[in-house]
Design an enzyme around this catalytic site. Structure first.
Site, PDB file in Angstrom:
ATOM      1  N   LYS A  47       8.681   5.530  -9.201  1.00  0.00           N
ATOM      2  CA  LYS A  47       9.584   5.202 -10.295  1.00  0.00           C
ATOM      3  C   LYS A  47       9.710   6.391 -11.247  1.00  0.00           C
ATOM      4  CE  LYS A  47       9.133   0.875 -11.542  1.00  0.00           C
ATOM      5  NZ  LYS A  47       8.322  -0.197 -12.156  1.00  0.00           N
ATOM      6  N   ARG A 118       5.915   0.491 -17.985  1.00  0.00           N
ATOM      7  CA  ARG A 118       6.184   0.101 -16.591  1.00  0.00           C
ATOM      8  C   ARG A 118       5.211   0.748 -15.629  1.00  0.00           C
ATOM      9  NH1 ARG A 118      12.279   1.932 -15.677  1.00  0.00           N
ATOM     10  NH2 ARG A 118      12.276   0.222 -14.162  1.00  0.00           N
ATOM     11  N   GLY A 127       6.771  -6.303  -7.341  1.00  0.00           N
ATOM     12  CA  GLY A 127       6.119  -7.467  -7.928  1.00  0.00           C
ATOM     13  C   GLY A 127       4.603  -7.437  -7.895  1.00  0.00           C
ATOM     14  N   MET A 129       2.562  -5.144  -9.401  1.00  0.00           N
ATOM     15  CA  MET A 129       1.932  -4.719 -10.637  1.00  0.00           C
ATOM     16  C   MET A 129       2.799  -5.091 -11.832  1.00  0.00           C
ATOM     17  SD  MET A 129       0.107  -1.250  -9.566  1.00  0.00           S
ATOM     18  CE  MET A 129       1.645  -0.594  -9.081  1.00  0.00           C
ATOM     19  N   ARG A 391      15.651   3.857  -6.034  1.00  0.00           N
ATOM     20  CA  ARG A 391      14.681   4.159  -4.980  1.00  0.00           C
ATOM     21  C   ARG A 391      15.363   3.935  -3.640  1.00  0.00           C
ATOM     22  NH1 ARG A 391      11.381  -1.018  -6.660  1.00  0.00           N
ATOM     23  NH2 ARG A 391      12.844  -2.598  -5.973  1.00  0.00           N
ATOM     24  N   HIS A 505      -7.491 -12.146  24.117  1.00  0.00           N
ATOM     25  CA  HIS A 505      -6.734 -12.287  25.355  1.00  0.00           C
ATOM     26  C   HIS A 505      -5.314 -12.764  25.076  1.00  0.00           C
ATOM     27  CE1 HIS A 505      -5.356 -14.474  28.964  1.00  0.00           C
ATOM     28  NE2 HIS A 505      -5.863 -13.418  29.575  1.00  0.00           N
ATOM     29  N   SER A 813      -6.083   8.921  33.052  1.00  0.00           N
ATOM     30  CA  SER A 813      -5.387   8.026  32.138  1.00  0.00           C
ATOM     31  C   SER A 813      -6.439   7.431  31.205  1.00  0.00           C
ATOM     32  CB  SER A 813      -4.669   6.926  32.913  1.00  0.00           C
ATOM     33  OG  SER A 813      -4.064   6.034  32.005  1.00  0.00           O
ATOM     34  N   GLY A 815      -8.109   4.939  29.105  1.00  0.00           N
ATOM     35  CA  GLY A 815      -8.073   3.495  28.859  1.00  0.00           C
ATOM     36  C   GLY A 815      -8.731   3.279  27.517  1.00  0.00           C
ATOM     37  N   THR A 816      -7.941   3.365  26.457  1.00  0.00           N
ATOM     38  CA  THR A 816      -8.561   3.396  25.132  1.00  0.00           C
ATOM     39  C   THR A 816      -9.032   2.027  24.648  1.00  0.00           C
ATOM     40  OG1 THR A 816      -6.309   3.451  24.267  1.00  0.00           O
ATOM     41  CG2 THR A 816      -7.526   5.521  24.299  1.00  0.00           C
ATOM     42  N   ASN A 817      -8.668   0.947  25.355  1.00  0.00           N
ATOM     43  CA  ASN A 817      -9.246  -0.343  24.976  1.00  0.00           C
ATOM     44  C   ASN A 817     -10.746  -0.331  25.268  1.00  0.00           C
ATOM     45  OD1 ASN A 817      -6.663  -1.110  24.434  1.00  0.00           O
ATOM     46  ND2 ASN A 817      -6.457  -2.491  26.183  1.00  0.00           N
ATOM     47  N   CYS A 880      -3.202   4.526  28.638  1.00  0.00           N
ATOM     48  CA  CYS A 880      -2.633   3.231  29.010  1.00  0.00           C
ATOM     49  C   CYS A 880      -3.268   2.079  28.235  1.00  0.00           C
ATOM     50  CB  CYS A 880      -2.757   3.002  30.509  1.00  0.00           C
ATOM     51  SG  CYS A 880      -4.446   2.931  31.097  1.00  0.00           S
ATOM     52  N   TYR A 900       2.129  11.769  29.015  1.00  0.00           N
ATOM     53  CA  TYR A 900       2.824  10.516  28.740  1.00  0.00           C
ATOM     54  C   TYR A 900       1.925   9.524  28.022  1.00  0.00           C
ATOM     55  CZ  TYR A 900       0.226   8.468  32.652  1.00  0.00           C
ATOM     56  OH  TYR A 900      -0.784   8.023  33.458  1.00  0.00           O
TER      57      TYR A 900
HETATM   58  P1  ADP Z   1       9.323  -3.649 -11.161  1.00  0.00           P
HETATM   59  O1  ADP Z   1       8.712  -2.428 -10.579  1.00  0.00           O
HETATM   60  O2  ADP Z   1       8.557  -4.890 -10.918  1.00  0.00           O
HETATM   61  O3  ADP Z   1      10.793  -3.736 -10.823  1.00  0.00           O
HETATM   62  P2  ADP Z   1      10.118  -2.495 -13.665  1.00  0.00           P
HETATM   63  O4  ADP Z   1       9.192  -1.566 -14.345  1.00  0.00           O
HETATM   64  O5  ADP Z   1      11.218  -1.872 -12.891  1.00  0.00           O
HETATM   65  O6  ADP Z   1       9.255  -3.468 -12.751  1.00  0.00           O
HETATM   66  O7  ADP Z   1      10.696  -3.426 -14.808  1.00  0.00           O
HETATM   67  C1  ADP Z   1      10.987  -4.776 -14.699  1.00  0.00           C
HETATM   68  C2  ADP Z   1      12.374  -5.056 -15.265  1.00  0.00           C
HETATM   69  O8  ADP Z   1      12.497  -4.587 -16.602  1.00  0.00           O
HETATM   70  C3  ADP Z   1      13.469  -4.363 -14.492  1.00  0.00           C
HETATM   71  O9  ADP Z   1      14.555  -5.225 -14.368  1.00  0.00           O
HETATM   72  C4  ADP Z   1      13.833  -3.197 -15.341  1.00  0.00           C
HETATM   73  O10 ADP Z   1      15.149  -2.789 -15.164  1.00  0.00           O
HETATM   74  C5  ADP Z   1      13.594  -3.727 -16.743  1.00  0.00           C
HETATM   75  N1  ADP Z   1      13.263  -2.636 -17.667  1.00  0.00           N
HETATM   76  C6  ADP Z   1      12.218  -1.786 -17.548  1.00  0.00           C
HETATM   77  N2  ADP Z   1      12.226  -0.877 -18.536  1.00  0.00           N
HETATM   78  C7  ADP Z   1      13.295  -1.153 -19.305  1.00  0.00           C
HETATM   79  C8  ADP Z   1      13.855  -0.548 -20.476  1.00  0.00           C
HETATM   80  N3  ADP Z   1      13.306   0.533 -21.017  1.00  0.00           N
HETATM   81  N4  ADP Z   1      14.974  -1.084 -20.991  1.00  0.00           N
HETATM   82  C9  ADP Z   1      15.537  -2.168 -20.405  1.00  0.00           C
HETATM   83  N5  ADP Z   1      15.064  -2.792 -19.321  1.00  0.00           N
HETATM   84  C10 ADP Z   1      13.956  -2.283 -18.757  1.00  0.00           C
HETATM   85 MG    MG Z   2      12.003  -2.246 -10.958  1.00  0.00          MG
END
Ligand code: ADP
Ligand code: MG
Ligand code: MG
Length: 924
Positions: A47, A118, A127, A129, A391, A505, A813, A815-817, A880, A900
């Site tokens: 990010k 973030r 989701g 962290m 990303r 098996h 050949s 036989g890595t099992n 194999c 191979y």
């Molecule tokens: P995740 O990795 O779980 O997507 P994010 O860090 O991207 O978590 O943030 C969660 C949500 O908050 C996302 O929808 C993101 O766009 C929003 N968000 C994060 N930082 C800001 C910010 N500075 N202003 C507005 N929205 C934000």
């Molecule tokens: Mg995000």
């Protein structure tokens, strides 16, 4: 690896002083510049690196800074105090830069700056962290924010969101048990009920104020502390919480699943807030530059007006489509009339054309810049567009293939890059039937096992292999399977076992067959006697419908609709490309003409392993085989072998014919004889009658064949060396089959392989029998064919003695099992009992039966190859084991210089791709 190798406690001040000096720990971005860039993912997290990159190429991102992943590692080793001390100065000066850019001040009561904190690891872990938005608010700042923005509702909405997120992420305000709902949600639900409203957006200013009050009250009650009011305390709390989330259960589980190491750490991004919740001219959304499901080249996504952050994904309100095309497609599915759609669910393209145009420009720019499909987050604040994240988007196997080929055709990437874009394992999705995604949404999962062999299967429960054909579609459900069950496994649509791991098996055989299998589902209580399956107190009877998802391990009640996979044109194009770059060949492990044909269609360049014993389990052969085993004299054995000869010969003819002149490696009989004899009384009696001997004679023989450790017992070449007539018969069948095909004008290239060699003499003895039998047949037929005699290298001693063995063997050949089994000393059949625990505890990071242990077992492979080629430089070498179809192991084989790899038919495309990728990486 410790960062500093002296004691932390006694040298605290020294550490603090030096840490601040050594290196930069904070990287700024924003205002069209940045300290970092997209190449710095390891240090800045995905990010952070992409926020920096976007900022440098002129995409509007709110200004901010990234605290590096190294600081996370320092935090874990040295603790909070040292780390805060080491970065305070950098953080404060970076905050000043944000303040100057935004013209607002963090913590200021008149002109406040709010920020988001973030998380962001090297790879995206959706989701897994935590993130906190709107940080910097307190009872005084909220008043300033309301005044400054002239929007009281917005200010209080932000405040209640902040307390909610901070409470959950930093202060641990989580539901108490898994049945409880989130404590803040509970308060909101309560108020909605009281006020008789449905949506968050219906709250009045007074409601929001009440919520803030109640939220803070709940925090005090549950944690015993007041909600922190000092913005800097809030900031440090959030930063540490993000670091902590790296070691939270969710993140740990995700890392394990993908094999990411714990020492990567997460970065923390601190960024100025932009507000999608400022009113009707604001909003937030997510978008993709192409379709992540199908790969189609259409810009798409969803947005919500007057919303913030996670609202779009959270599903509180139904988001709308970004493009008009997408909106119309949605309306068709949702059966919404066009007039209704345009009026009530307009696309962003229609509602805010100028913002849409700008967004469309950025999505094009970003995809071009990264030359890959992008997944983006954006927010509109009072008509101004901000991009918050980009990303490389996650995608299905089908989309992955289509996007790579499309980008290639568009000239965005070259052929090598297109091949490198394909994740070999994801191709598997394209090779097996799949569940209908809509049907899956309604599915009731009753238990979970290991995803042993991917695919989707629906059928009626049966508990015995010989009843697999009792209904048209069956799921063979066993405590565990044995070689005797082979035929039934082949007939059933799917295989389910209560015991056994990924190399049990059932799992190995199912993968070989390309058949869906869920193994080791411990929650299943199988009662053979009453033909019932108990799960969690619920009873399922024979004949009840059940469904298996071999890709997730889910066991589903009832019948779930499946769809045939589409091997689209692009898939073929990718496979075509692999031929251009791969230098190491890919063969297949196939025991039947049917498997051989499947593999050839997938592009196999030969057979690397034909297991002759599998042929013996078929009904008409097992009897002759048992007679052979039970015979007490050479004469008796030879008699039974004569019965087997024509059957084996015709099996080989079928396989040779299917392979049309490609090399076929045939392994001589390998498993312990005990696996072939009957273990049930009824079948024992049948055999006794057949052979005109007493039941007790049969029983005695079965008992006699029982071994304490069959894996190390009377098997492999030890059979051929004690019963040379077996080797003779098999050689004759192979050579005669090849000669018969020659007569028909079809070329056959047999490569006869001796299993389980540990000493060179074991091989020499077998080779003598093979060559003299072949010569005998040549003389009888007055014709010859070319053939090779080689050996498996699967006992560590064979790898050590490889130079001596290569003086005699035409090929090796690996036989890595077995090699893995013997190098680790783990019995393949019993490892299930402790491997799972080892993986959970991190004693092992991967199952060595799945992914070749390059560090350890790999040494034997390298040594065996090098020593072998020291006496025979052009020695043909292959593999194999199950590893031959596992991408990282394939790359290792390439580096070792193998000719191979050989794998099950359904993994051939995967291995071909992995082989091409290894060669491409080598060119660079
Ligand atoms: P995740 O990795 O779980 O997507 P994010 O860090 O991207 O978590 O943030 C969660 C949500 O908050 C996302 O929808 C993101 O766009 C929003 N968000 C994060 N930082 C800001 C910010 N500075 N202003 C507005 N929205 C934000
Ligand atoms: Mg995000
Ligand atoms: Mg073996």
């Amino acid at each position: 690896m410790p960062i500093l190798n002296f004691d932390v406690k006694t040298n605290r001040h020294l550490i603090m002083a030096t840490l601040a000096e050594i290196k930069a720990r904070v990287y700024k971005f924003g205002n069209k510049t940045a300290d970092g860039n997209s190449k710095m993912k390891n240090l800045l997290g995905g990010k952070g690196a992409n926020l920096a990159e976007m900022s440098s190429i002129g995409i509007p991102v709110p200004p901010g800074f990234t605290i590096t992943t190294e600081v996370c590692t320092e935090y874990n080793e040295l603790g909070k105090e040292i780390v805060i001390n080491a970065i305070t100065e950098e953080v404060e000066s970076s905050m000043e830069t944000i303040e100057n850019t935004m013209g607002a001040k963090f913590g200021d009561k008149e002109n406040p700056l709010l920020i988001s904190v973030r998380s962001g690891a090297r790879v995206s872990m959706p989701g897994m962290m935590d993130t906190v938005l709107n940080l910097g608010l307190n009872d005084k700042v909220v008043l300033g924010l309301a005044k400054k923005t002239k929007n009281e509702r917005f200010a209080w909405d932000s405040y209640r969101r902040f307390i909610q997120m901070y409470g959950g992420v930093v202060l641990g305000m989580k539901p108490k048990t898994k049945e409880d709902i989130d404590p803040f949600e509970e308060i909101m639900e309560h108020l909605k009920d009281k006020r008789n409203i449905q949506l968050d957006t219906d709250f009045t200013v007074q409601d929001l104020k009440d919520l803030v009050y109640d939220f803070k009250d709940a925090v005090k009650k549950q944690t015993g502390h007041d909600f922190p009011t000092n913005p800097w305390d809030q900031l440090w709390g959030a930063v540490m919480a993000v670091f902590d989330s790296w070691n939270g259960n969710r993140a740990i589980y995700y890392r394990k699943m993908h094999g990411y190491p714990a020492d990567w750490g997460t970065a923390v991004n601190v960024q100025a807030m932009v507000y999608g919740n400022m009113g009707e001219n604001s909003g937030t959304g997510v978008c993709f530059t192409r379709d992540a499901g199908t790969g189609e080249n259409v810009f798409n996504g969803e947005y919500l007006i007057n919303a913030q952050g996670e609202d779009v994904v959270a599903g509180v309100r139904t988001p709308q489509q970004i493009t008009k095309l997408g909106s119309q497609r949605w309306a068709e599915l949702a059966k919404v009339e066009e007039a209704d759609r345009a009026e009530n669910y307009p696309s962003l393209e229609e509602l805010m054309p100028s913002i849409y145009k700008e967004l469309d420009e950025y999505q094009k720019k970003l995809e071009k810049h990264y030359s890959d499909m992008q997944d983006m987050e954006f927010t509109m604040q009072n008509g101004k567009l901000w991009i918050l994240q980009t990303r490389n988007g996650k995608r299905t196997g089908a989309a992955m293939v289509k996007i790579a080929i499309d980008l290639l055709k568009e000239g965005a990437i070259d052929e090598k890059e297109a091949l490198l874009r394909i994740e070999p394992n994801k191709l598997e999705e394209l090779l097996h039937p799949v569940f209908d995604t809509n049907a899956l949404k309604r599915a009731h999962v009753i238990a979970q096992g290991l995803p042993a062999s991917p695919g989707a299967a629906t059928g009626k429960l049966v508990f015995f292999a010989d009843e697999a054909d009792k209904y048209k579609y069956t799921i063979l459900t066993r405590i565990e399977t044995s070689p005797e069950d082979l035929e039934g496994m082949n007939i059933a649509k799917g295989i389910l076992t209560a015991r056994g791991g990924m190399t049990s098996h059932a799992a190995v055989v199912a993968r070989g067959m390309g058949k869906c299998c869920v193994s080791g589902a411990g929650a299943l209580k199988i009662d053979y006697k009453n033909r019932i399956l108990r799960v969690d107190g619920k009873v399922y009877h024979e004949g009840d419908w059940i469904s298996l998802n071999g890709s997730t391990g889910n066991i589903i009640e009832g019948k779930v609709a499946t769809m045939e996979p589409e091997l689209s044109g692009e898939f073929g194009e990718i496979m075509e490309l692999t031929n251009k770059y791969a230098t190491m060949q890919v063969r297949t492990n196939a025991d039947t003409p049917k498997d051989a044909k499947i593999a050839r269609n997938f592009g196999a360049q030969g057979i690397g392993l034909t297991r002759t014993e599998h042929m013996f389990f078929q009904v008409d052969r097992i009897r002759a085989m048992r007679e052979m085993i039970l015979a007490d004299t050479i004469k008796g054995r030879k008699h039974a072998l004569e019965d087997l000869l024509p059957m084996q010969r015709s099996d080989f003819e079928g396989i040779f014919e299917a392979m049309q002149g490609l090399p076929v490696t045939v392994r001589l009989l390998d498993p312990p004889l005990h696996e072939f004899v009957p273990h049930q009384l009824a079948t024992q009696r049948e055999l006794a009658d057949d052979m005109h001997i007493s039941l007790s004679a049969v029983k005695n023989k079965v008992a006699e064949l029982e071994e304490f450790n069959p894996m190390l017992g009377h098997r492999g070449c030890r059979l051929g060396n004690t019963y040379p007539e077996i080797t003779e018969m098999q050689t004759r069948a192979i050579i005669e089959a090849a000669l018969n095909l020659k007569e028909k004008g079809i070329e056959a290239k047999p490569e006869i392989m001796v299993p389980l060699i540990g000493t060179v003499n074991e091989f020499i003895e077998q080779e003598k029998i093979i060559r003299s039998t072949a010569n005998q047949v040549f003389k009888e037929r007055n014709d010859t064919i070319e053939y090779l005699v080689g050996t498996m290298i699967e006992i560590p001693r064979a790898a050590l003695m490889a130079d001596k063995i290569a003086e005699h063997a035409d090929f090796f050949s690996f036989g890595t099992n077995d090699l893995t089994q013997m190098a680790f000393g783990y019995s393949r059949d019993d490892a299930g009992k402790f491997l799972q625990v080892y993986l959970e505890k991190g004693i092992l990071t991967v199952d060595p039966f799945e992914v070749l242990d390059q560090e350890g077992v790999g040494q034997l492979v390298i040594m065996g190859t090098e020593r072998g080629r020291s006496t025979k430089p052009d020695l043909k070498v292959g593999i194999c084991g199950e590893h031959g179809g596992e991408p990282s192991s394939v790359e290792f084989c390439y580096k070792t210089g193998m000719n191979y790899v050989s794998c099950s038919p359904f993994r051939v495309p995967i291995a071909r791709l992995a082989s091409a990728q290894a060669a491409i990486k080598d060119m660079a």
